[in-house]
Design a protein around this motif. Structure first.
Motif, short mmCIF file in Angstrom:
data_model
loop_
_atom_site.label_atom_id
_atom_site.label_comp_id
_atom_site.label_asym_id
_atom_site.label_seq_id
_atom_site.Cartn_x
_atom_site.Cartn_y
_atom_site.Cartn_z
N PRO A 344 0.84 -1.41 0.32
CA PRO A 344 -0.08 0.02 -0.10
C PRO A 344 1.09 1.44 0.14
O PRO A 344 1.59 1.10 0.96
CB PRO A 344 -1.19 -0.13 1.21
N ARG A 345 0.40 2.08 -1.10
CA ARG A 345 1.28 3.19 -0.69
C ARG A 345 -0.55 4.51 -0.49
O ARG A 345 -0.41 5.24 -1.48
CB ARG A 345 2.08 3.71 -2.72
N PRO A 346 0.15 4.51 0.13
CA PRO A 346 -1.19 5.75 0.85
C PRO A 346 -0.96 7.40 0.40
O PRO A 346 0.32 7.79 0.29
CB PRO A 346 -1.62 5.22 2.14
N ASN A 347 -1.85 8.41 -0.18
CA ASN A 347 -1.24 9.94 -0.19
C ASN A 347 -2.32 10.33 0.55
O ASN A 347 -3.02 10.57 0.33
CB ASN A 347 -2.08 9.27 -1.62
N VAL A 348 -1.95 10.31 2.21
CA VAL A 348 -2.08 10.65 3.34
C VAL A 348 -2.44 12.00 3.01
O VAL A 348 -0.99 12.74 2.72
CB VAL A 348 -2.13 10.07 4.60
N VAL A 349 -3.45 12.95 3.39
CA VAL A 349 -4.08 14.08 3.31
C VAL A 349 -4.50 14.64 4.70
O VAL A 349 -4.93 14.00 5.38
CB VAL A 349 -4.62 14.30 1.85
N GLU A 350 -3.70 15.63 4.78
CA GLU A 350 -4.18 16.39 6.47
C GLU A 350 -5.32 17.54 6.31
O GLU A 350 -4.58 18.36 5.38
CB GLU A 350 -2.75 16.42 7.25
N THR A 351 -5.77 17.58 7.18
CA THR A 351 -7.25 18.30 7.26
C THR A 351 -7.09 19.17 8.51
O THR A 351 -7.26 17.85 9.67
CB THR A 351 -7.60 18.15 6.30
N VAL A 352 -7.50 20.29 8.79
CA VAL A 352 -7.05 20.65 10.45
C VAL A 352 -8.00 22.02 10.63
O VAL A 352 -8.44 22.12 9.33
CB VAL A 352 -5.50 21.20 10.72
N LEU A 353 -9.17 21.19 11.35
CA LEU A 353 -10.17 21.63 12.16
C LEU A 353 -10.04 22.68 12.87
O LEU A 353 -9.67 22.01 13.95
CB LEU A 353 -11.31 20.91 12.26
N ASN A 354 -10.40 23.71 12.95
CA ASN A 354 -9.64 24.73 13.89
C ASN A 354 -10.37 24.54 15.16
O ASN A 354 -11.30 25.64 15.34
CB ASN A 354 -10.05 26.08 13.20
N PHE A 355 -11.34 23.95 15.43
CA PHE A 355 -12.22 22.97 17.05
C PHE A 355 -11.75 21.92 17.73
O PHE A 355 -11.38 21.30 16.82
CB PHE A 355 -13.68 23.61 16.79
N SER A 381 -18.56 25.80 20.65
CA SER A 381 -18.79 27.75 20.04
C SER A 381 -19.14 28.62 20.21
O SER A 381 -20.32 28.45 20.89
CB SER A 381 -19.14 26.99 17.99
N ASN A 382 -18.35 29.27 20.83
CA ASN A 382 -18.75 30.66 22.31
C ASN A 382 -19.84 29.87 22.89
O ASN A 382 -20.76 30.58 23.43
CB ASN A 382 -19.38 31.53 21.05
N GLY A 383 -18.99 29.04 23.37
CA GLY A 383 -20.44 28.82 24.63
C GLY A 383 -20.84 27.86 24.49
O GLY A 383 -22.08 27.00 25.57
N ASN A 384 -21.41 27.30 23.37
CA ASN A 384 -23.04 27.28 22.83
C ASN A 384 -22.20 25.47 22.05
O ASN A 384 -20.80 25.55 21.81
CB ASN A 384 -23.35 27.56 21.50
N ALA A 385 -23.15 24.50 22.27
CA ALA A 385 -22.72 23.16 22.51
C ALA A 385 -23.58 22.85 20.70
O ALA A 385 -24.44 23.25 20.82
CB ALA A 385 -23.97 22.13 23.05
N GLY A 410 -27.52 25.32 21.08
CA GLY A 410 -27.46 26.67 22.72
C GLY A 410 -26.14 26.54 23.80
O GLY A 410 -25.75 25.58 23.64
N ARG A 411 -26.25 27.42 25.02
CA ARG A 411 -25.29 27.30 26.03
C ARG A 411 -25.29 25.28 26.77
O ARG A 411 -26.18 25.23 26.64
CB ARG A 411 -25.74 28.03 27.06
N GLY A 412 -23.84 25.25 26.76
CA GLY A 412 -23.67 24.29 27.06
C GLY A 412 -22.57 23.15 26.35
O GLY A 412 -21.88 24.53 25.72
#
Length: 818
Positions: A344-355, A381-385, A410-412
């Motif tokens: 296997p010769r994987p072409n791994v791609v990285e994605t960064v999610l900023n949370f 996000s901003n105190g919201n679930a 909302g909050r949580g």
């Protein structure tokens, strides 16, 4: 002297007639008993809503109808970790089963369990349905140090669908196929459990050194048995049966490709060739929870399967997603035995999610279609679930977050992996958020159709469309127990299992959240989970069926959960849906409901149905008898009064009607017209008048030669007036007599039709009750279901017969003198 009005005279005349009639009637003991029986059932019919505690639509709640059994045993030492080994994946043969893998630190124990109901051993403990066992000691594995212990454990499940070119010949035992994957302080170990089969000379094990002390271990979702549809092959290509294994500590993550196949496969390469590194990552941030490894490479259509597999690593301030490691096919013909021509010769791609993630990702387990394999990422996000929806297809090799589909509660903070289902083109997602300053959790339901956003479903309007739970929910198990119930695991002071029941909210507005209760075989009472009473739940996992796969092709299969209590060292199986114990005998049950005459197999209260069934008995009996008598009376009067050729022709037709077989004709006409009580009344009326017509015709022949008829004829009365005003009132007592007898016959006819399955399915009748017990196969033991409708039919028919007998005595004085 004051003049008496016409109406007063009529009233007095009726009063004298009723008194005289009752005086004569009361002399018949049979008549009094019959009238009493009819009055009893009449009161039942009129006051049915006040005599029954439930409505006819009532069904016994699951706490009464189902028995969630627990099967448990105590271990001799504390268990450090547990894994479930599925041996069949999507198939569920009766001989299949699951391995329960227990990590004791220095040794690993495997116990093979099966569903007792599927292997022909009802009511037997699943732990004892099979004698397959093994114990693997670390000291028996070369290369493992004496100071090492097992730190993490998993199981690589086999799959019949992706091994179509591999060995499955003589001597193969599918119950022993599978690979133990575990870590020690310094090693990653892959151990084939076929080595442990009695009298097996197989020896296949991989021991790989690690440069760090591993703190987590994951295997892909196919290997763990958590996908309904595992890997399958591409037409025209051979499939390398791939498995993926992730291992690491707080700052390292390694991903390995593993060539998996059946034991003793002649094509199987050297063990060390079968483990290939795909990814080796070091992080400056800490890995905050176990990474997530999704793998479901469905290859029938490459457009749907390409690059859909992801490895998600949750860090302190961000989430890193890797994809592009899923190529594992090549054109036929298949290679020579023992060779590994493909690396296997994987072409791994990285994605960064900023949370960062706040709980493990959720996903839909049921479909290999990329259009449904979204990954649901719990975050804040901003105190919201919030729950973000990640599309693995993405663009340019990267995954993409579909911002329009984000679920904001909302909050949580989301504290449990989203529970996802898909049916009829719609996603259903349950999310649990925790509000720390309230110390409360709220469970939300969202739905999404084709090309739409996720919309919240208002479960409980008093809590912003959510189910409130007085603790932090850490697991949602969206297995519908009955109607609208699901499970939730919380971790307040201890792990607690709750039932979230929102089945009645739309109709009653009530939301029930209660601790899970199970039926204790020993005490014959309901007890709070877990077993033994008072123990502390420390591990809980939904494992599905016990037939070798988590997901069964048959919806009726029993499903189980696995749990462990560290304080009592108890390993247990819970059947949360429970075994259906309907029909219930009379008595008071766990819900507090009292079933006076028990229930049927649907949970309907027998007493309620018995009372409401009296209404149908009266409606069918009285109306059918009335119309039969009226038709027969008018027919007989006309025939007898006319005489001559008309009388002869009419009576020959009556003879024909009398010779027709009643029940077969009744069945045929009812089947043609359809199952309705009004059709039943019509058919009984049409077929039941001929005997009455002959009797009334005989009375008319006698009456038409009487002087008062001659006087009316001389006075110029028409034939119609003579028949209506002079003959009809004199034959009416006989008509009433036959009507009382006809009511009993009509009730019996309706009961017979219903018992044969031709009754009105929408009507609650005693015949329907008898039909139900017959189809349920409960005739021989559910006496509380069989006797009440049978006795009621008998008694009400007897009542009308006795009333008819009393009227016969009144009309025939010679019977009174006997």
């Amino acid at each position: 002297m004051a003049e008496v009005s016409k109406w007063d005279e009529i009233r007095r005349h009726m009063s004298r007639s009723l008194k005289q009639g009752w005086k004569l009637y009361s002399q018949s003991k049979y008549g009094v008993v019959g009238l009493a029986l009819i009055l009893i059932f009449a009161i039942m019919a009129i006051f049915a809503p006040f005599l029954t505690p439930y409505s006819p639509q009532f069904e016994a709640p699951s706490i009464d109808a189902l028995r969630p059994y627990v099967y448990a045993f105590n271990t001799t030492a504390p268990v450090e970790d547990i894994a479930i080994g599925y041996t069949q994946l999507t198939t569920a043969p009766s001989e299949g089963g699951n391995w329960i893998i227990l990590n004791y630190g220095k040794s690993i124990q495997g116990i093979f369990i099966q569903d007792p109901s599927r292997v022909g051993m009802p009511n037997k403990d699943p732990w004892g349905t099979n004698s397959l066992r093994f114990t693997l000691n670390l000291t028996d594995i070369p290369g493992i140090g004496a100071d090492e212990t097992v730190t993490n454990i998993a199981f690589l499940s086999p799959s019949t669908s992706d091994l179509q070119y591999h060995y499955s010949g003589t001597g193969q035992d599918p119950n022993w196929d599978g690979e133990l994957v575990f870590t020690t302080q310094h090693h990653l170990v892959i151990y084939d459990i076929y080595n442990l089969k009695p009298k097996s000379n197989y020896d296949r094990v991989i021991v790989k050194s690690l440069p760090y002390i591993p703190t987590w271990l994951v295997v892909d979702t196919t290997s763990s048995g958590n996908l309904e549809v595992p890997v399958v092959y591409a037409p025209g290509s051979a499939v390398f049966p791939s498995r993926f294994i992730g291992v690491g500590d707080e700052y390292h993550a390694n991903l390995y490709w593993y060539y998996y196949t059946y034991s003793n496969d002649s094509y199987l390469p050297n063990a060390q060739q079968c483990l290939y590194p795909v990814l080796n990552q070091n992080y400056t941030e800490k890995i905050i929870m176990k990474p997530f490894l999704f793998y479901n490479d469905y290859l029938y259509n490459d457009n749907l399967s390409k690059d859909q597999n992801v490895f998600i690593v949750p860090l302190e301030t961000k989430t890193v997603v890797y994809k592009g490691f899923d190529t594992h096919t090549y054109p036929l013909p298949f290679p020579t035995p023992g060779a590994l021509p493909f690396v296997p010769r994987p072409n791994v791609v990285e994605t960064v999610l900023n949370f960062p993630l706040t709980a493990e990702p959720g996903y839909y387990a049921g479909s290999p279609n990329l259009g449904k394999n979204y990954i649901f990422l719990p975050a804040q996000s901003n105190g919201n679930a919030v729950v973000y929806v990640m599309n693995p297809a993405g663009s340019n090799g990267h995954v993409v977050v579909e911002n329009d589909w984000t679920m904001n509660m909302g909050r949580g903070m989301v504290t449990a992996s989203p529970s996802v289902t898909y049916s009829g083109g719609n996603f259903t997602v349950f999310n649990a958020k925790y509000v720390s300053n309230e110390d409360m959790s709220y469970v939300y339901e969202y739905m999404k159709g084709t090309n739409t956003k996720f919309e919240m479903v208002p479960i409980n309007s008093t809590k912003n469309g959510a189910i409130p739970v007085n603790s932090k929910v850490v697991m949602l198990v969206n297995m519908i127990l009955q109607n609208g119930e699901m499970l939730a695991l919380t971790n307040g002071n201890e792990l607690t299992l709750y039932v979230l029941d929102f089945s009645d909210y739309q109709t009653t507005g009530k939301m029930i959240v209660s601790k899970f209760m199970y039926y204790n075989n020993y005490t014959k009472k309901l007890s709070p989970f877990p077993y033994p009473p008072g123990s502390k739940l420390s591990y809980f996992e939904y494992m599905g069926t016990l037939s070798g796969s988590k997901y069964s092709p048959t919806a009726s299969s029993n499903v189980y959960t696995l749990y462990y209590c560290n304080d009592t060292k108890t390993v247990g199986l819970l059947n949360p849906k429970g075994t259906n114990v309907l029909p219930l005998p009379p008595g008071k049950y766990f819900s507090g409901n009292w079933y006076i005459l028990g229930t049927d197999d649907k949970g309907h209260d027998i007493w309620t149905w018995l009372v409401y069934g009296s209404r149908v008995a009266f409606i069918v009996g009285i109306l059918a008898a009335f119309f039969s008598v009226m038709i027969g009376t008018l027919y007989g009067i006309y025939s007898g009064y006319k005489g001559g050729v008309v009388d002869t022709l009419l009576m020959r037709f009556v003879d024909i009607m009398l010779t027709l077989p009643g029940l077969p004709i009744l069945l045929i006409l009812t089947a043609i017209l359809g199952p309705s009580i009004w059709n039943i009344i019509l058919v009984i009326s049409v077929l039941g008048w001929s005997g009455i017509a002959r009797v009334i015709r005989a009375q008319t022949l006698s009456l038409r030669s009487r002087p008062f008829v001659d006087a009316a004829r001389v006075a110029g009365a028409s034939n119609t007036r003579i028949m209506v005003s002079h003959i009809f009132p004199n034959v009416l007592p006989y008509s009433f007599l036959y009507m009382t007898l006809g009511v009993a016959g009509a009730i019996l006819s309706e009961a017979a039709l219903s018992f044969l399955g031709l009754g009105d399915p929408k009507a609650i009748s005693w015949g329907q009750m008898l039909y139900s017990i017959q189809t349920a196969g409960a005739v021989m033991y559910a006496w509380w279901w069989l006797l009440p409708p049978g006795l009621s039919i008998t008694l009400i028919s007897l009542g009308f017969y006795l009333v008819g007998r009393a009227f016969d005595e009144i009309l025939n004085p010679r019977l009174r003198k006997r």
